[in-house]
Design an enzyme around this catalytic site. Structure first.
Site, PDB file in Angstrom:
ATOM      1  N   LYS A 120       9.039  -0.195 -40.647  1.00  0.00           N
ATOM      2  CA  LYS A 120       7.676  -0.334 -40.122  1.00  0.00           C
ATOM      3  C   LYS A 120       6.619   0.010 -41.167  1.00  0.00           C
ATOM      4  CE  LYS A 120       8.489  -0.323 -35.211  1.00  0.00           C
ATOM      5  NZ  LYS A 120       8.246   0.223 -33.894  1.00  0.00           N
ATOM      6  N   LYS A 203      16.091  -8.213 -34.634  1.00  0.00           N
ATOM      7  CA  LYS A 203      16.058  -7.763 -33.245  1.00  0.00           C
ATOM      8  C   LYS A 203      14.886  -8.412 -32.496  1.00  0.00           C
ATOM      9  CE  LYS A 203      14.015  -3.624 -32.401  1.00  0.00           C
ATOM     10  NZ  LYS A 203      13.592  -2.619 -31.450  1.00  0.00           N
ATOM     11  N   LYS A 206       8.828  -6.553 -29.238  1.00  0.00           N
ATOM     12  CA  LYS A 206       7.515  -6.860 -28.669  1.00  0.00           C
ATOM     13  C   LYS A 206       6.470  -7.096 -29.730  1.00  0.00           C
ATOM     14  CE  LYS A 206       7.777  -2.578 -26.008  1.00  0.00           C
ATOM     15  NZ  LYS A 206       8.238  -1.630 -27.043  1.00  0.00           N
TER      16      LYS A 206
HETATM   17  N1  AQP Z   1      16.171  -6.266 -28.932  1.00  0.00           N
HETATM   18  C1  AQP Z   1      16.617  -5.220 -28.267  1.00  0.00           C
HETATM   19  N2  AQP Z   1      17.873  -5.193 -27.797  1.00  0.00           N
HETATM   20  C2  AQP Z   1      18.338  -4.117 -27.108  1.00  0.00           C
HETATM   21  N3  AQP Z   1      17.602  -3.013 -26.850  1.00  0.00           N
HETATM   22  C3  AQP Z   1      16.329  -3.013 -27.298  1.00  0.00           C
HETATM   23  N4  AQP Z   1      15.336  -2.104 -27.214  1.00  0.00           N
HETATM   24  C4  AQP Z   1      14.236  -2.572 -27.835  1.00  0.00           C
HETATM   25  N5  AQP Z   1      14.474  -3.788 -28.339  1.00  0.00           N
HETATM   26  C5  AQP Z   1      15.770  -4.090 -28.021  1.00  0.00           C
HETATM   27  C6  AQP Z   1      15.470  -0.821 -26.544  1.00  0.00           C
HETATM   28  O1  AQP Z   1      14.342  -0.658 -25.705  1.00  0.00           O
HETATM   29  C7  AQP Z   1      14.000   0.720 -25.674  1.00  0.00           C
HETATM   30  C8  AQP Z   1      12.553   0.898 -25.926  1.00  0.00           C
HETATM   31  O2  AQP Z   1      12.184   0.530 -27.212  1.00  0.00           O
HETATM   32  P1  AQP Z   1      10.734   0.939 -27.709  1.00  0.00           P
HETATM   33  O3  AQP Z   1       9.716   0.165 -27.006  1.00  0.00           O
HETATM   34  O4  AQP Z   1      10.542   2.379 -27.651  1.00  0.00           O
HETATM   35  O5  AQP Z   1      10.745   0.592 -29.206  1.00  0.00           O
HETATM   36  P2  AQP Z   1      11.491  -0.443 -30.019  1.00  0.00           P
HETATM   37  O6  AQP Z   1      12.958  -0.202 -30.021  1.00  0.00           O
HETATM   38  O7  AQP Z   1      10.822  -0.436 -31.366  1.00  0.00           O
HETATM   39  O8  AQP Z   1      11.201  -1.782 -29.215  1.00  0.00           O
HETATM   40  P3  AQP Z   1      10.404  -3.005 -29.680  1.00  0.00           P
HETATM   41  O9  AQP Z   1      10.372  -3.985 -28.559  1.00  0.00           O
HETATM   42  O10 AQP Z   1      10.941  -3.505 -30.987  1.00  0.00           O
HETATM   43  O11 AQP Z   1       8.954  -2.404 -29.876  1.00  0.00           O
HETATM   44  P4  AQP Z   1       7.993  -2.469 -31.106  1.00  0.00           P
HETATM   45  O12 AQP Z   1       7.931  -3.926 -31.457  1.00  0.00           O
HETATM   46  O13 AQP Z   1       6.680  -1.918 -30.644  1.00  0.00           O
HETATM   47  O14 AQP Z   1       8.608  -1.655 -32.202  1.00  0.00           O
HETATM   48  C9  AQP Z   1      14.879   1.441 -26.696  1.00  0.00           C
HETATM   49  O15 AQP Z   1      15.949   2.056 -25.993  1.00  0.00           O
HETATM   50  C10 AQP Z   1      15.379   0.329 -27.539  1.00  0.00           C
HETATM   51  O16 AQP Z   1      16.639   0.633 -28.104  1.00  0.00           O
END
Ligand code: AQP
Length: 343
Positions: A120, A203, A206
Protein backbone atom coordinates in the site's frame (compact mmCIF):
# COMPACT_ATOMS: atom_id res chain seq x y z
CA UNK A 1 -6.55 -23.25 17.85
CA UNK A 2 -7.05 -20.14 19.99
CA UNK A 3 -5.87 -19.92 23.58
CA UNK A 4 -7.50 -22.55 25.79
CA UNK A 5 -7.07 -20.49 28.96
CA UNK A 6 -9.57 -17.89 27.78
CA UNK A 7 -13.30 -17.68 26.99
CA UNK A 8 -13.94 -18.62 23.34
CA UNK A 9 -14.48 -15.27 21.71
CA UNK A 10 -14.21 -14.40 18.01
CA UNK A 11 -13.44 -10.91 16.73
CA UNK A 12 -13.14 -9.67 13.17
CA UNK A 13 -13.53 -6.42 11.26
CA UNK A 14 -13.83 -4.94 7.80
CA UNK A 15 -12.78 -1.48 6.67
CA UNK A 16 -15.47 0.90 5.40
CA UNK A 17 -12.91 2.09 2.85
CA UNK A 18 -15.27 1.40 -0.05
CA UNK A 19 -18.23 -0.82 -0.87
CA UNK A 20 -18.30 -4.46 0.21
CA UNK A 21 -16.98 -6.92 -2.37
CA UNK A 22 -17.71 -10.55 -3.07
CA UNK A 23 -14.21 -11.21 -1.64
CA UNK A 24 -15.18 -9.66 1.69
CA UNK A 25 -18.44 -11.62 1.68
CA UNK A 26 -17.03 -15.06 0.85
CA UNK A 27 -13.70 -14.60 2.63
CA UNK A 28 -15.02 -12.99 5.79
CA UNK A 29 -18.71 -12.19 6.38
CA UNK A 30 -20.15 -15.56 5.48
CA UNK A 31 -17.78 -17.13 7.97
CA UNK A 32 -18.71 -14.52 10.58
CA UNK A 33 -22.27 -15.79 10.32
CA UNK A 34 -21.21 -19.43 10.60
CA UNK A 35 -19.17 -18.71 13.74
CA UNK A 36 -22.02 -16.68 15.22
CA UNK A 37 -24.44 -19.54 14.66
CA UNK A 38 -22.08 -22.28 15.83
CA UNK A 39 -23.04 -21.50 19.43
CA UNK A 40 -19.44 -21.98 20.58
CA UNK A 41 -18.12 -18.44 20.53
CA UNK A 42 -19.12 -15.03 21.70
CA UNK A 43 -18.79 -13.04 18.46
CA UNK A 44 -17.82 -9.39 17.96
CA UNK A 45 -17.93 -7.89 14.45
CA UNK A 46 -16.63 -4.45 13.69
CA UNK A 47 -16.62 -1.73 11.02
CA UNK A 48 -13.02 -0.59 11.41
CA UNK A 49 -13.46 3.06 10.49
CA UNK A 50 -10.19 4.14 12.15
CA UNK A 51 -8.39 1.81 9.74
CA UNK A 52 -10.32 3.13 6.74
CA UNK A 53 -8.57 6.52 6.85
CA UNK A 54 -5.01 5.15 6.95
CA UNK A 55 -4.45 4.73 3.19
CA UNK A 56 -6.24 7.84 1.87
CA UNK A 57 -8.47 10.65 2.99
CA UNK A 58 -11.97 9.24 2.61
CA UNK A 59 -14.40 12.17 2.21
CA UNK A 60 -16.39 12.34 5.49
CA UNK A 61 -19.81 11.84 3.88
CA UNK A 62 -18.44 8.84 2.01
CA UNK A 63 -17.02 7.34 5.22
CA UNK A 64 -20.37 7.73 6.98
CA UNK A 65 -22.18 6.16 4.03
CA UNK A 66 -19.67 3.29 3.73
CA UNK A 67 -19.84 2.53 7.45
CA UNK A 68 -23.64 2.33 7.46
CA UNK A 69 -23.64 0.32 4.23
CA UNK A 70 -21.06 -2.08 5.65
CA UNK A 71 -23.22 -2.56 8.74
CA UNK A 72 -26.23 -3.13 6.46
CA UNK A 73 -24.12 -5.69 4.53
CA UNK A 74 -23.33 -7.55 7.76
CA UNK A 75 -26.98 -7.65 8.80
CA UNK A 76 -28.24 -8.55 5.31
CA UNK A 77 -25.78 -11.46 5.21
CA UNK A 78 -27.05 -12.88 8.50
CA UNK A 79 -25.05 -11.20 11.26
CA UNK A 80 -27.64 -10.85 14.02
CA UNK A 81 -27.11 -7.96 16.46
CA UNK A 82 -28.95 -9.96 19.12
CA UNK A 83 -26.44 -12.79 18.86
CA UNK A 84 -23.27 -10.87 17.93
CA UNK A 85 -21.89 -7.58 19.21
CA UNK A 86 -21.90 -5.32 16.13
CA UNK A 87 -19.86 -2.15 16.45
CA UNK A 88 -18.17 0.74 14.79
CA UNK A 89 -14.53 0.89 15.94
CA UNK A 90 -14.38 4.63 16.71
CA UNK A 91 -17.36 4.34 19.09
CA UNK A 92 -15.37 2.02 21.35
CA UNK A 93 -12.43 4.24 22.36
CA UNK A 94 -10.54 1.44 24.12
CA UNK A 95 -9.43 0.12 20.70
CA UNK A 96 -7.36 3.26 20.04
CA UNK A 97 -6.23 3.52 23.67
CA UNK A 98 -4.83 -0.01 23.72
CA UNK A 99 -3.28 0.61 20.28
CA UNK A 100 -1.10 3.30 21.85
CA UNK A 101 0.28 0.83 24.39
CA UNK A 102 0.91 -1.63 21.54
CA UNK A 103 2.71 1.07 19.52
CA UNK A 104 5.19 1.01 22.38
CA UNK A 105 5.43 -2.80 22.38
CA UNK A 106 5.70 -3.45 18.62
CA UNK A 107 9.06 -2.84 16.92
CA UNK A 108 9.60 -0.68 13.82
CA UNK A 109 11.30 -3.64 12.11
CA UNK A 110 8.21 -5.83 12.57
CA UNK A 111 5.97 -3.23 10.97
CA UNK A 112 8.38 -2.59 8.10
CA UNK A 113 8.21 -6.27 7.10
CA UNK A 114 4.43 -6.31 6.64
CA UNK A 115 3.56 -7.04 2.99
CA UNK A 116 0.39 -4.93 3.18
CA UNK A 117 2.49 -1.92 4.26
CA UNK A 118 4.88 -2.55 1.38
CA UNK A 119 2.02 -2.99 -1.13
CA UNK A 120 0.00 0.00 0.00
CA UNK A 121 2.89 2.42 0.57
CA UNK A 122 4.53 1.23 -2.68
CA UNK A 123 7.32 3.52 -3.76
CA UNK A 124 5.98 6.32 -1.56
CA UNK A 125 6.78 5.14 1.98
CA UNK A 126 7.97 8.65 2.95
CA UNK A 127 4.66 10.15 1.88
CA UNK A 128 2.48 7.46 3.54
CA UNK A 129 0.67 8.11 6.79
CA UNK A 130 2.05 7.00 10.14
CA UNK A 131 -1.36 5.37 10.62
CA UNK A 132 -0.78 3.08 7.64
CA UNK A 133 2.55 1.99 9.11
CA UNK A 134 1.04 1.43 12.57
CA UNK A 135 -2.10 -0.28 11.16
CA UNK A 136 -1.17 -3.77 12.47
CA UNK A 137 -0.76 -2.48 16.05
CA UNK A 138 -4.29 -1.07 15.94
CA UNK A 139 -5.49 -4.36 14.49
CA UNK A 140 -3.80 -6.20 17.38
CA UNK A 141 -5.59 -3.87 19.80
CA UNK A 142 -8.95 -4.48 18.05
CA UNK A 143 -8.56 -8.19 18.73
CA UNK A 144 -6.88 -8.19 22.12
CA UNK A 145 -9.07 -5.52 23.76
CA UNK A 146 -11.71 -8.30 23.73
CA UNK A 147 -9.28 -11.02 24.79
CA UNK A 148 -10.45 -12.66 21.56
CA UNK A 149 -9.17 -16.17 20.92
CA UNK A 150 -10.34 -16.66 17.31
CA UNK A 151 -10.11 -14.34 14.31
CA UNK A 152 -11.92 -15.30 11.08
CA UNK A 153 -10.05 -13.61 8.21
CA UNK A 154 -9.02 -14.10 4.59
CA UNK A 155 -5.54 -15.32 3.59
CA UNK A 156 -4.28 -11.72 3.13
CA UNK A 157 -4.59 -10.98 6.85
CA UNK A 158 -2.57 -13.97 8.05
CA UNK A 159 0.64 -12.00 8.46
CA UNK A 160 -1.09 -9.27 10.49
CA UNK A 161 -2.50 -11.93 12.77
CA UNK A 162 0.95 -13.39 13.32
CA UNK A 163 2.06 -9.91 14.34
CA UNK A 164 -0.87 -9.73 16.78
CA UNK A 165 0.40 -12.94 18.34
CA UNK A 166 3.92 -11.47 18.54
CA UNK A 167 2.61 -8.33 20.26
CA UNK A 168 0.58 -10.35 22.79
CA UNK A 169 3.56 -12.60 23.49
CA UNK A 170 5.98 -9.70 23.92
CA UNK A 171 3.58 -7.77 26.18
CA UNK A 172 3.04 -10.83 28.38
CA UNK A 173 6.77 -11.52 28.49
CA UNK A 174 7.89 -7.91 29.10
CA UNK A 175 5.46 -7.42 31.99
CA UNK A 176 5.71 -10.96 33.33
CA UNK A 177 1.98 -11.69 32.99
CA UNK A 178 -0.29 -14.12 31.15
CA UNK A 179 -2.81 -11.38 30.46
CA UNK A 180 -3.41 -11.44 26.71
CA UNK A 181 -4.46 -14.64 24.92
CA UNK A 182 -2.52 -15.70 21.83
CA UNK A 183 -5.32 -15.65 19.26
CA UNK A 184 -5.51 -18.03 16.31
CA UNK A 185 -6.65 -17.23 12.77
CA UNK A 186 -9.66 -19.02 11.33
CA UNK A 187 -8.78 -19.26 7.64
CA UNK A 188 -10.70 -22.06 6.03
CA UNK A 189 -12.69 -22.89 2.91
CA UNK A 190 -12.02 -22.28 -0.75
CA UNK A 191 -12.80 -18.56 -0.75
CA UNK A 192 -10.04 -17.35 1.53
CA UNK A 193 -8.54 -15.55 -1.47
CA UNK A 194 -11.01 -14.41 -4.13
CA UNK A 195 -9.10 -12.90 -7.03
CA UNK A 196 -9.78 -9.96 -9.34
CA UNK A 197 -12.04 -10.68 -12.31
CA UNK A 198 -9.53 -8.88 -14.51
CA UNK A 199 -6.28 -10.38 -13.19
CA UNK A 200 -6.25 -13.81 -11.54
CA UNK A 201 -2.98 -13.03 -9.74
CA UNK A 202 -4.35 -10.03 -7.81
CA UNK A 203 -6.78 -10.13 -4.90
CA UNK A 204 -10.30 -8.79 -5.49
CA UNK A 205 -10.29 -5.53 -3.58
CA UNK A 206 -12.61 -2.62 -2.82
CA UNK A 207 -9.91 -0.09 -3.61
CA UNK A 208 -8.97 -1.52 -7.03
CA UNK A 209 -9.40 1.42 -9.44
CA UNK A 210 -11.27 -0.83 -11.89
CA UNK A 211 -14.88 -1.51 -10.91
CA UNK A 212 -14.87 -4.38 -13.43
CA UNK A 213 -12.32 -6.19 -11.25
CA UNK A 214 -14.83 -6.90 -8.50
CA UNK A 215 -18.42 -7.79 -7.75
CA UNK A 216 -19.84 -5.33 -5.25
CA UNK A 217 -22.45 -6.61 -2.84
CA UNK A 218 -24.70 -3.74 -3.98
CA UNK A 219 -24.41 -4.59 -7.70
CA UNK A 220 -27.71 -5.42 -9.38
CA UNK A 221 -28.31 -8.53 -11.51
CA UNK A 222 -27.30 -6.82 -14.77
CA UNK A 223 -24.06 -5.48 -13.29
CA UNK A 224 -23.15 -8.90 -11.85
CA UNK A 225 -23.87 -10.67 -15.15
CA UNK A 226 -21.99 -8.01 -17.14
CA UNK A 227 -18.88 -8.24 -14.96
CA UNK A 228 -18.83 -12.05 -15.10
CA UNK A 229 -19.31 -11.96 -18.89
CA UNK A 230 -16.35 -9.58 -19.24
CA UNK A 231 -14.15 -11.43 -16.72
CA UNK A 232 -10.77 -12.35 -18.14
CA UNK A 233 -10.49 -16.03 -19.08
CA UNK A 234 -8.67 -18.20 -21.62
CA UNK A 235 -9.87 -19.98 -24.77
CA UNK A 236 -9.53 -23.55 -23.38
CA UNK A 237 -12.46 -25.60 -22.06
CA UNK A 238 -12.71 -26.44 -18.37
CA UNK A 239 -10.58 -29.44 -17.42
CA UNK A 240 -11.88 -32.44 -15.49
CA UNK A 241 -9.42 -32.13 -12.61
CA UNK A 242 -7.71 -29.45 -10.51
CA UNK A 243 -4.27 -30.07 -12.06
CA UNK A 244 -5.72 -28.75 -15.30
CA UNK A 245 -6.22 -25.34 -13.62
CA UNK A 246 -2.63 -25.09 -12.36
CA UNK A 247 -1.41 -22.39 -14.76
CA UNK A 248 -4.78 -20.80 -15.39
CA UNK A 249 -5.31 -18.32 -12.52
CA UNK A 250 -8.41 -16.67 -14.02
CA UNK A 251 -10.08 -20.00 -14.78
CA UNK A 252 -9.23 -21.27 -11.30
CA UNK A 253 -10.67 -18.13 -9.74
CA UNK A 254 -14.04 -18.50 -11.49
CA UNK A 255 -14.23 -22.19 -10.53
CA UNK A 256 -13.41 -21.30 -6.92
CA UNK A 257 -16.02 -18.54 -6.85
CA UNK A 258 -18.62 -20.96 -8.24
CA UNK A 259 -17.68 -23.57 -5.65
CA UNK A 260 -17.79 -21.06 -2.79
CA UNK A 261 -21.18 -19.69 -3.84
CA UNK A 262 -22.58 -23.21 -4.26
CA UNK A 263 -20.91 -24.34 -1.01
CA UNK A 264 -19.33 -27.27 -2.79
CA UNK A 265 -15.78 -28.24 -3.77
CA UNK A 266 -13.91 -27.03 -6.89
CA UNK A 267 -13.61 -30.67 -8.01
CA UNK A 268 -17.39 -31.06 -7.85
CA UNK A 269 -17.72 -27.95 -10.06
CA UNK A 270 -15.30 -29.51 -12.57
CA UNK A 271 -17.20 -32.80 -12.45
CA UNK A 272 -20.33 -30.92 -13.51
CA UNK A 273 -18.75 -28.57 -16.07
CA UNK A 274 -15.70 -30.37 -17.53
CA UNK A 275 -15.39 -29.67 -21.25
CA UNK A 276 -17.52 -26.50 -21.12
CA UNK A 277 -16.18 -23.36 -22.78
CA UNK A 278 -16.20 -20.19 -20.73
CA UNK A 279 -19.18 -18.68 -22.55
CA UNK A 280 -21.37 -21.43 -21.09
CA UNK A 281 -19.70 -21.68 -17.70
CA UNK A 282 -19.93 -17.92 -17.18
CA UNK A 283 -23.68 -18.12 -17.87
CA UNK A 284 -24.08 -20.73 -15.11
CA UNK A 285 -21.88 -18.73 -12.75
CA UNK A 286 -23.89 -15.55 -13.39
CA UNK A 287 -27.14 -17.32 -12.60
CA UNK A 288 -25.74 -18.68 -9.35
CA UNK A 289 -24.18 -15.36 -8.33
CA UNK A 290 -27.35 -13.40 -9.06
CA UNK A 291 -29.51 -15.90 -7.17
CA UNK A 292 -27.20 -15.80 -4.13
CA UNK A 293 -26.39 -12.11 -4.03
CA UNK A 294 -29.60 -10.37 -5.12
CA UNK A 295 -31.52 -11.10 -1.88
CA UNK A 296 -28.56 -9.66 0.06
CA UNK A 297 -28.30 -6.52 -2.05
CA UNK A 298 -32.07 -5.98 -1.83
CA UNK A 299 -31.88 -6.28 1.94
CA UNK A 300 -28.95 -3.82 2.05
CA UNK A 301 -31.10 -1.28 0.15
CA UNK A 302 -34.00 -1.83 2.55
CA UNK A 303 -31.82 -1.33 5.61
CA UNK A 304 -30.10 1.73 4.13
CA UNK A 305 -33.50 3.43 3.85
CA UNK A 306 -33.45 3.75 7.68
CA UNK A 307 -29.99 5.01 8.70
CA UNK A 308 -31.22 5.94 12.19
CA UNK A 309 -31.94 2.27 12.89
CA UNK A 310 -28.42 1.31 11.76
CA UNK A 311 -26.96 4.00 14.04
CA UNK A 312 -29.08 2.67 16.91
CA UNK A 313 -27.77 -0.87 16.37
CA UNK A 314 -24.18 0.40 16.34
CA UNK A 315 -24.78 2.51 19.46
CA UNK A 316 -26.18 -0.47 21.33
CA UNK A 317 -23.29 -2.62 20.12
CA UNK A 318 -20.81 -0.05 21.44
CA UNK A 319 -22.47 -0.11 24.89
CA UNK A 320 -22.25 -3.90 25.01
CA UNK A 321 -18.67 -3.87 23.73
CA UNK A 322 -17.51 -1.41 26.37
CA UNK A 323 -18.67 -3.74 29.14
CA UNK A 324 -15.85 -6.01 27.89
CA UNK A 325 -13.26 -3.48 26.73
CA UNK A 326 -13.29 -0.93 29.58
CA UNK A 327 -12.18 -3.43 32.31
CA UNK A 328 -9.55 -4.96 30.00
CA UNK A 329 -8.08 -1.50 29.32
CA UNK A 330 -8.09 -0.68 33.05
CA UNK A 331 -6.25 -3.91 33.84
CA UNK A 332 -3.76 -3.20 31.04
CA UNK A 333 -3.07 0.26 32.50
CA UNK A 334 -2.60 -1.31 35.94
CA UNK A 335 -0.10 -3.81 34.53
CA UNK A 336 1.81 -1.07 32.70
CA UNK A 337 1.91 1.16 35.79
CA UNK A 338 -0.44 3.99 34.89
CA UNK A 339 -1.83 5.53 38.07
CA UNK A 340 -5.59 5.04 38.39
CA UNK A 341 -8.01 6.05 41.09
CA UNK A 342 -9.68 2.81 42.16
CA UNK A 343 -13.01 3.55 43.76
N1 AQP B 1 -10.36 -10.98 -2.19
C1 AQP B 1 -10.58 -11.46 -0.98
N2 AQP B 1 -10.75 -12.78 -0.80
C2 AQP B 1 -10.99 -13.28 0.44
N3 AQP B 1 -11.07 -12.53 1.56
C3 AQP B 1 -10.92 -11.20 1.41
N4 AQP B 1 -10.94 -10.17 2.28
C4 AQP B 1 -10.73 -9.01 1.63
N5 AQP B 1 -10.56 -9.24 0.33
C5 AQP B 1 -10.67 -10.59 0.15
C6 AQP B 1 -11.17 -10.33 3.71
O1 AQP B 1 -12.15 -9.38 4.10
C7 AQP B 1 -11.85 -8.95 5.41
C8 AQP B 1 -11.87 -7.47 5.48
O2 AQP B 1 -10.86 -6.88 4.74
P1 AQP B 1 -10.58 -5.34 4.96
O3 AQP B 1 -11.68 -4.54 4.41
O4 AQP B 1 -10.26 -5.05 6.35
O5 AQP B 1 -9.28 -5.08 4.19
P2 AQP B 1 -8.66 -5.73 2.97
O6 AQP B 1 -8.28 -7.14 3.22
O7 AQP B 1 -7.54 -4.81 2.56
O8 AQP B 1 -9.86 -5.71 1.92
P3 AQP B 1 -9.94 -4.94 0.60
O9 AQP B 1 -11.28 -5.20 0.00
O10 AQP B 1 -8.75 -5.24 -0.25
O11 AQP B 1 -9.90 -3.43 1.09
P4 AQP B 1 -8.97 -2.26 0.65
O12 AQP B 1 -9.07 -2.24 -0.85
O13 AQP B 1 -9.52 -1.02 1.29
O14 AQP B 1 -7.58 -2.58 1.11
C9 AQP B 1 -10.51 -9.55 5.81
O15 AQP B 1 -10.76 -10.68 6.63
C10 AQP B 1 -9.93 -9.96 4.51
O16 AQP B 1 -9.05 -11.05 4.65
Amino acid sequence: MGDPGFKQRAFSGIQPSGGLTLGNYLGAIRRFVKMQNAGIYETVYCMVDLHAITARLVPPRELIHNTRELCAGFLASGVDPEKSIVINQSQVPEHAQLAWIFNCVARMGWMGRMTQWKDKSGKNAEGSSLGLFAYPALMAADILIYHATHVPVGEDQKQHLELTRDIATKFNHDYGVAFFPIPGPVIEGIATRVMSLQDGTRKMSKSDPSDKSRINMTDDADAIAGKIRKAKTDPDPLPDNLDGLADRPEARNLVNIYAALAETSPQAVLDAHAGALFGRFKGALSELAVATLTPISNEISRLMADPAEIDRILGRGADRAREITAPILEQTYDIVGMVRQHL
